[in-house]
Write a protein that holds these residues in place. Structure first.
Motif, PDB file in Angstrom:
ATOM      1  N   GLN A 274       0.822  -1.212   0.000  1.00 12.62           N
ATOM      2  CA  GLN A 274       0.000   0.000   0.000  1.00 12.62           C
ATOM      3  C   GLN A 274       0.859   1.266   0.000  1.00 12.62           C
ATOM      4  N   LEU A 275       1.965   1.233   0.760  1.00 15.08           N
ATOM      5  CA  LEU A 275       2.856   2.398   0.788  1.00 15.08           C
ATOM      6  C   LEU A 275       3.500   2.588  -0.582  1.00 15.08           C
ATOM      7  N   ALA A 276       3.961   1.473  -1.185  1.00 13.38           N
ATOM      8  CA  ALA A 276       4.616   1.569  -2.497  1.00 13.38           C
ATOM      9  C   ALA A 276       3.629   2.096  -3.539  1.00 13.38           C
ATOM     10  N   LEU A 277       2.397   1.562  -3.507  1.00 12.26           N
ATOM     11  CA  LEU A 277       1.385   2.005  -4.472  1.00 12.26           C
ATOM     12  C   LEU A 277       1.037   3.476  -4.248  1.00 12.26           C
ATOM     13  N   GLY A 278       0.880   3.867  -2.968  1.00 12.42           N
ATOM     14  CA  GLY A 278       0.571   5.269  -2.646  1.00 12.42           C
ATOM     15  C   GLY A 278       1.642   6.197  -3.196  1.00 12.42           C
ATOM     16  N   LEU A 279       2.909   5.802  -3.043  1.00 10.69           N
ATOM     17  CA  LEU A 279       3.998   6.661  -3.512  1.00 10.69           C
ATOM     18  C   LEU A 279       3.985   6.786  -5.039  1.00 10.69           C
ATOM     19  N   ARG A 280       3.497   5.758  -5.728  1.00 12.77           N
ATOM     20  CA  ARG A 280       3.352   5.856  -7.193  1.00 12.77           C
ATOM     21  C   ARG A 280       2.209   6.797  -7.546  1.00 12.77           C
TER      22      ARG A 280
ATOM     23  N   LEU B 120      -7.655   0.258  -6.620  1.00 14.95           N
ATOM     24  CA  LEU B 120      -6.952  -0.800  -5.877  1.00 14.95           C
ATOM     25  C   LEU B 120      -6.464  -0.258  -4.529  1.00 14.95           C
ATOM     26  N   HIS B 121      -5.868   0.946  -4.559  1.00 12.83           N
ATOM     27  CA  HIS B 121      -5.341   1.552  -3.327  1.00 12.83           C
ATOM     28  C   HIS B 121      -6.475   1.770  -2.311  1.00 12.83           C
ATOM     29  N   LYS B 122      -7.637   2.204  -2.798  1.00  8.12           N
ATOM     30  CA  LYS B 122      -8.761   2.449  -1.881  1.00  8.12           C
ATOM     31  C   LYS B 122      -9.272   1.130  -1.307  1.00  8.12           C
ATOM     32  N   THR B 123      -9.364   0.099  -2.154  1.00  8.25           N
ATOM     33  CA  THR B 123      -9.870  -1.196  -1.674  1.00  8.25           C
ATOM     34  C   THR B 123      -8.912  -1.800  -0.641  1.00  8.25           C
TER      35      THR B 123
ATOM     36  N   GLY C 146      -6.871  -0.104   1.159  1.00 12.32           N
ATOM     37  CA  GLY C 146      -6.955   0.794   2.326  1.00 12.32           C
ATOM     38  C   GLY C 146      -8.130   0.442   3.227  1.00 12.32           C
ATOM     39  N   PHE C 147      -9.296   0.154   2.624  1.00 17.77           N
ATOM     40  CA  PHE C 147     -10.457  -0.236   3.447  1.00 17.77           C
ATOM     41  C   PHE C 147     -10.228  -1.610   4.090  1.00 17.77           C
ATOM     42  N   THR C 148      -9.550  -2.501   3.360  1.00 23.39           N
ATOM     43  CA  THR C 148      -9.238  -3.815   3.933  1.00 23.39           C
ATOM     44  C   THR C 148      -8.339  -3.636   5.158  1.00 23.39           C
TER      45      THR C 148
ATOM     46  N   GLY D  33      -7.432   9.358   3.908  1.00 24.02           N
ATOM     47  CA  GLY D  33      -7.513   9.018   2.483  1.00 24.02           C
ATOM     48  C   GLY D  33      -8.958   9.018   2.010  1.00 24.02           C
ATOM     49  N   TRP D  34      -9.835   8.489   2.848  1.00 24.94           N
ATOM     50  CA  TRP D  34     -11.280   8.420   2.537  1.00 24.94           C
ATOM     51  C   TRP D  34     -11.854   9.841   2.448  1.00 24.94           C
ATOM     52  N   ALA D  35     -11.478  10.695   3.429  1.00 25.86           N
ATOM     53  CA  ALA D  35     -11.986  12.071   3.430  1.00 25.86           C
ATOM     54  C   ALA D  35     -11.471  12.830   2.198  1.00 25.86           C
TER      55      ALA D  35
ATOM     56  N   ASP E 100     -17.367   9.282  -6.507  1.00 30.52           N
ATOM     57  CA  ASP E 100     -17.771   8.191  -5.608  1.00 30.52           C
ATOM     58  C   ASP E 100     -16.549   7.411  -5.141  1.00 30.52           C
ATOM     59  N   VAL E 101     -16.488   7.106  -3.831  1.00 39.30           N
ATOM     60  CA  VAL E 101     -15.392   6.294  -3.294  1.00 39.30           C
ATOM     61  C   VAL E 101     -15.854   4.840  -3.319  1.00 39.30           C
ATOM     62  N   MET E 102     -15.266   4.064  -4.249  1.00 40.69           N
ATOM     63  CA  MET E 102     -15.728   2.685  -4.448  1.00 40.69           C
ATOM     64  C   MET E 102     -14.823   1.695  -3.707  1.00 40.69           C
TER      65      MET E 102
ATOM     66  N   TRP F 154      -7.071  17.219   3.317  1.00 37.32           N
ATOM     67  CA  TRP F 154      -7.107  15.812   3.739  1.00 37.32           C
ATOM     68  C   TRP F 154      -5.988  15.006   3.082  1.00 37.32           C
ATOM     69  N   PHE F 155      -5.688  15.291   1.801  1.00 42.39           N
ATOM     70  CA  PHE F 155      -4.571  14.561   1.181  1.00 42.39           C
ATOM     71  C   PHE F 155      -3.228  15.018   1.766  1.00 42.39           C
ATOM     72  N   GLY F 156      -3.163  16.310   2.177  1.00 37.85           N
ATOM     73  CA  GLY F 156      -1.937  16.791   2.843  1.00 37.85           C
ATOM     74  C   GLY F 156      -1.716  16.032   4.144  1.00 37.85           C
TER      75      GLY F 156
ATOM     76  N   HIS G  51      -3.027  13.044   4.857  1.00 33.64           N
ATOM     77  CA  HIS G  51      -2.770  11.641   4.481  1.00 33.64           C
ATOM     78  C   HIS G  51      -1.267  11.480   4.201  1.00 33.64           C
ATOM     79  N   ASP G  52      -0.726  12.433   3.463  1.00 32.90           N
ATOM     80  CA  ASP G  52       0.690  12.403   3.105  1.00 32.90           C
ATOM     81  C   ASP G  52       1.554  12.485   4.368  1.00 32.90           C
ATOM     82  N   ALA G  53       1.268  13.462   5.252  1.00 30.60           N
ATOM     83  CA  ALA G  53       2.103  13.669   6.445  1.00 30.60           C
ATOM     84  C   ALA G  53       2.041  12.431   7.359  1.00 30.60           C
ATOM     85  N   LEU G  54       0.829  11.872   7.542  1.00 26.84           N
ATOM     86  CA  LEU G  54       0.702  10.719   8.447  1.00 26.84           C
ATOM     87  C   LEU G  54       1.380   9.480   7.864  1.00 26.84           C
ATOM     88  N   THR G  55       1.318   9.325   6.527  1.00 29.41           N
ATOM     89  CA  THR G  55       1.997   8.149   5.946  1.00 29.41           C
ATOM     90  C   THR G  55       3.520   8.299   6.060  1.00 29.41           C
ATOM     91  N   LYS G  56       4.029   9.543   5.982  1.00 25.51           N
ATOM     92  CA  LYS G  56       5.474   9.741   6.139  1.00 25.51           C
ATOM     93  C   LYS G  56       5.888   9.406   7.582  1.00 25.51           C
TER      94      LYS G  56
HETATM   95  C1  HEM Z   1      -3.380   2.072   5.803  1.00 24.95           C
HETATM   96  C2  HEM Z   1      -3.948   2.522   4.689  1.00 24.95           C
HETATM   97  C3  HEM Z   1      -3.274   3.461   3.710  1.00 24.95           C
HETATM   98  C4  HEM Z   1      -1.932   3.728   3.497  1.00 24.95           C
HETATM   99  C5  HEM Z   1      -0.726   3.121   4.209  1.00 24.95           C
HETATM  100  C6  HEM Z   1      -1.869   4.710   2.427  1.00 24.95           C
HETATM  101  C7  HEM Z   1      -0.693   5.244   1.915  1.00 24.95           C
HETATM  102  C8  HEM Z   1      -0.613   6.233   0.962  1.00 24.95           C
HETATM  103  C9  HEM Z   1       0.606   6.896   0.536  1.00 24.95           C
HETATM  104  C10 HEM Z   1       2.003   6.616   1.088  1.00 24.95           C
HETATM  105  C11 HEM Z   1       0.272   7.800  -0.407  1.00 24.95           C
HETATM  106  C12 HEM Z   1       1.229   8.768  -1.126  1.00 24.95           C
HETATM  107  C13 HEM Z   1       1.366  10.045  -0.322  1.00 24.95           C
HETATM  108  C14 HEM Z   1       0.170  10.966  -0.505  1.00 24.95           C
HETATM  109  O1  HEM Z   1       0.035  11.587  -1.570  1.00 24.95           O
HETATM  110  O2  HEM Z   1      -0.665  11.073   0.408  1.00 24.95           O
HETATM  111  C15 HEM Z   1      -1.165   7.704  -0.625  1.00 24.95           C
HETATM  112  C16 HEM Z   1      -1.890   8.447  -1.544  1.00 24.95           C
HETATM  113  C17 HEM Z   1      -3.246   8.310  -1.745  1.00 24.95           C
HETATM  114  N1  HEM Z   1      -4.131   7.593  -0.967  1.00 24.95           N
HETATM  115 FE1  HEM Z   1      -3.641   6.342   0.514  1.00 24.95          FE
HETATM  116  N2  HEM Z   1      -3.152   5.007   2.009  1.00 24.95           N
HETATM  117  C18 HEM Z   1      -4.038   4.261   2.768  1.00 24.95           C
HETATM  118  C19 HEM Z   1      -5.428   4.273   2.686  1.00 24.95           C
HETATM  119  C20 HEM Z   1      -6.153   5.002   1.750  1.00 24.95           C
HETATM  120  C21 HEM Z   1      -7.604   4.994   1.624  1.00 24.95           C
HETATM  121  C22 HEM Z   1      -8.567   4.172   2.504  1.00 24.95           C
HETATM  122  C23 HEM Z   1      -7.915   5.833   0.591  1.00 24.95           C
HETATM  123  C24 HEM Z   1      -9.262   6.208   0.004  1.00 24.95           C
HETATM  124  C25 HEM Z   1     -10.406   5.658   0.261  1.00 24.95           C
HETATM  125  C26 HEM Z   1      -6.672   6.363   0.065  1.00 24.95           C
HETATM  126  C27 HEM Z   1      -6.563   7.236  -1.004  1.00 24.95           C
HETATM  127  C28 HEM Z   1      -5.393   7.755  -1.502  1.00 24.95           C
HETATM  128  C29 HEM Z   1      -5.336   8.593  -2.690  1.00 24.95           C
HETATM  129  C30 HEM Z   1      -6.498   8.983  -3.602  1.00 24.95           C
HETATM  130  C31 HEM Z   1      -3.973   8.954  -2.839  1.00 24.95           C
HETATM  131  C32 HEM Z   1      -3.360   9.837  -3.934  1.00 24.95           C
HETATM  132  C33 HEM Z   1      -3.309  11.243  -3.390  1.00 24.95           C
HETATM  133  C34 HEM Z   1      -2.636  12.183  -4.352  1.00 24.95           C
HETATM  134  O3  HEM Z   1      -2.795  12.024  -5.570  1.00 24.95           O
HETATM  135  O4  HEM Z   1      -1.937  13.083  -3.830  1.00 24.95           O
HETATM  136  N3  HEM Z   1      -5.611   5.847   0.812  1.00 24.95           N
HETATM  137  N4  HEM Z   1      -1.672   6.748   0.239  1.00 24.95           N
END
Ligand code: HEM
Ligand code: HEM
Length: 180
Positions: A28-34, A50-53, A55-57, A106-108, A116-118, A139-141, A143-148
């Motif tokens: 999930q971290l690798a995919l998020g960083l992509r 895939l990342h959202k699914t 994430g909910f899992t 991430g959800w917010a 729609d968040v599927m 919220w994405f800011g 999400h980014d800070a907490l994942t770092k």
């Molecule tokens: C434990 C669960 C999760 C982890 C570890 C995780 C991790 C990450 C990381 C490392 C990034 C890249 C940094 C960033 O731009 O924020 C990212 C981006 C993202 N995450 Fe997550 N995530 C999780 C759950 C979720 C969930 C549940 C959702 C939505 C329902 C979500 C939606 C997104 C989206 C849309 C992005 C791209 C944001 C952008 O384009 O800047 N994530 N996630």
């Protein structure tokens, strides 16, 4: 083989949750960083799905893990009750808190895009916030800070586990096999 944790033992349920979640979180971290470096479009939309699914899992799994640990508390870290012992405990609690907080941010953020968040292309998660560009950035800011922060803590967690393994105190053996 005990399912439950004991005072000196990690039961099978805790160990399976630990190592399964580890695999999912690394993916999930690798995919998020992509995703962070991508522009969303028709060709890569499935990666966002895939990342959202996943994430909910992970959100479901961490809630199961916390509930399980209230019902069957894991053993305290091995070794003397020194600063490192308390650092390890604090790191574990912070990791739990982050694994609850991160999916919600991430959800917010995804709700704020107005799309729609599927989940698994099948179910629609209710929006957590109204659609707005400011909300999306906030919220994405977060999400980014907490994942770092999670990545930094996991690096310390893994270094700590490897250090203790090198010292031969049985910490890693206990998470792999249950007992020392
Ligand atoms: C434990 C669960 C999760 C982890 C570890 C995780 C991790 C990450 C990381 C490392 C990034 C890249 C940094 C960033 O731009 O924020 C990212 C981006 C993202 N995450 Fe997550 N995530 C999780 C759950 C979720 C969930 C549940 C959702 C939505 C329902 C979500 C939606 C997104 C989206 C849309 C992005 C791209 C944001 C952008 O384009 O800047 N994530 N996630
Ligand atoms: C995403 C990756 C990881 C997460 C989120 C994570 C999280 C945790 C948490 C919250 C605990 C406390 C007990 C529990 O809740 O089950 C724990 C314990 C432990 N983890 Fe991890 N972990 C990860 C990866 C790793 C890796 C790669 C290693 C080994 C190199 C490792 C070794 C251990 C050990 C040995 C313990 C037991 C510590 C003790 O006895 O106090 N973990 N982990």
């Amino acid at each position: 083989m005990a399912l439950r944790n004991g005072p000196d033992e990690f039961g099978l349920v805790t160990r399976l949750l630990h190592w399964t979640m580890m695999l999912l979180i690394f993916g999930q971290l690798a995919l998020g960083l992509r995703l962070e470096r991508m522009e969303p479009g028709l060709a890569n939309l499935w990666l966002y799905g895939l990342h959202k699914t996943v994430g909910f899992t992970l959100l479901a799994l961490i809630l199961i893990r916390i509930t399980w640990h209230l019902a069957s508390p894991p053993p305290a870290p091995l070794g003397p009750h020194n600063a490192l012992f308390w650092a390890a405990r604090a790191a574990h609690w912070t990791i739990y808190a982050l694994l609850v907080g991160i999916p919600f941010t991430g959800w917010a953020g995804s709700s704020a895009t107005g799309i729609d968040v599927m989940i698994a292309d099948r179910w629609t998660a209710p929006p957590l916030v109204e659609a707005s560009e400011a909300g999306e950035a906030f919220w994405f800011g977060l999400h980014d800070a907490l994942t770092k922060l999670l990545m930094a803590l996991l690096a310390l967690h893994i270094l700590g586990a490897l250090k203790r393994q090198a010292e031969g105190d049985g910490t890693l053996t206990r998470m792999l096999k249950g007992r020392v």
